[in-house]
Motif scaffolding. Sequence first.
Motif, short mmCIF file in Angstrom:
data_model
loop_
_atom_site.label_atom_id
_atom_site.label_comp_id
_atom_site.label_asym_id
_atom_site.label_seq_id
_atom_site.Cartn_x
_atom_site.Cartn_y
_atom_site.Cartn_z
N GLY A 70 0.80 -1.23 0.00
CA GLY A 70 0.00 0.00 0.00
C GLY A 70 0.83 1.27 0.00
O GLY A 70 2.01 1.26 0.35
N SER A 104 5.87 5.54 5.25
CA SER A 104 4.44 5.88 5.37
C SER A 104 3.99 5.72 6.82
O SER A 104 4.72 5.17 7.65
N GLU A 129 7.49 0.58 -2.28
CA GLU A 129 7.03 1.81 -1.62
C GLU A 129 7.88 3.02 -1.99
O GLU A 129 7.81 4.07 -1.33
N ASP A 132 6.33 6.66 -1.95
CA ASP A 132 6.17 7.23 -0.60
C ASP A 132 7.53 7.61 -0.02
O ASP A 132 7.68 8.67 0.59
MG MG Z 1 4.44 2.03 3.51
#
Ligand code: MG
Length: 339
Positions: A70, A104, A129, A132
């Motif tokens: 995510g 994150s 990721e 991010d």
């Molecule tokens: Mg993350």
Amino acid sequence: MNPEDIDSSRRLVVGGIATGMVAAFGTPVLAQQGNAPTGAGAASGAPAMRNPVTEYPRPPFPRQEQEWPGLASRMTPRPDHGETSYKGSGRLAGRKALVTGGDSGIGRAAAIAFAREGADVAFNYLPAEEPDAREVVELIRAEGRKAIPLPGDIRDEAFCNKLVADAARELGGLDILVNNAARQHSVPSILELTTEQLDETFKTNVYAMFWITKAAMRHLGPGSTIINTSSVTAYEPSANLLDYSATKAAIMSFTKSLAKQVAQKGIRVNAVAPGPVWTPLQPSGGQPPDQLTSFGGDTPMGRPGQPAELAPIYVLLASQDSSYATGQVYGAVGGRGGP
Ligand code: MG
Ligand code: NAD
């Protein structure tokens, strides 16, 4: 309690939000709520009192799902990691921190706050990721601090050893370690919980913490601190998070045990136990999608926490200000469960 104490680290930097930052990281959720500061601080420009119930978004949230692990940038609303609000005051000047899961969520909020308090920050995340992580690098460097992004998978012991060695080399030492990365995957029944998932969850949440902490010991001197991220689920375990809750209880116990072991070395070890917090962990398998729409609604506060609301606890535990606190777990759970 005076208003300064309540809001010292989370105030809106009135007139101090760089326009570029807002453009890059979105409108702070605080501003979306129309929750105007009240009290003495509102008039003077000093930190103002705000109602925590209405300060941040409340359920219902739009239905959403992401592939694990995510991205914060794909959440609606976007989590508040303190990008435009956290204001430091030199509490960690010159310190050298390693944060896992720093791309994150809670780890990002801690990384931003550490940099604003004057620390250089190395952080780990998964290669997927990278978008991010880029934002976090930019935010840390905007403070004039060193940002060392160290992608890789902490389920691997050899990588964990390399992570710590790289961080210490690039930072020129290490005195704050935050074991924060975790895997959370909701499964309704023990009959559906596979050995493979059990293994993944324990590798990420418990084994990696052990490997990274063990590797870090040779770098940590008196005054250094270790902060582990536990959870409200260590105290009030969720039915659908059998494996995850067990790891969070293990983290709590590991924290208290290690604290005793290293107290005489002048190293402190504490943990933070968050309640429901609005982070990519949840839409990427952490919660069933139909339950995520009401996430945090069952707390007395009636809403989930935002990562920015956790950061001041990590700063406190990392700093000299908490010099007599070790082997403790600090909760921020919205009013139910926790230590
Ligand atoms: Mg993350
Ligand atoms: P998050 O998804 O933003 O952060 C978790 C991070 O873990 C990811 O960003 C990822 O970089 C990292 N990670 C996962 N598996 C990894 C692997 N194999 N290798 C390297 N990195 C890996 O979510 P978050 O909620 O900010 O999570 C941070 C911590 O907070 C976790 O320990 C979590 O258990 C804890 N926590 C979260 C909540 C919540 O409601 N969000 C509640 C209690 C505790």
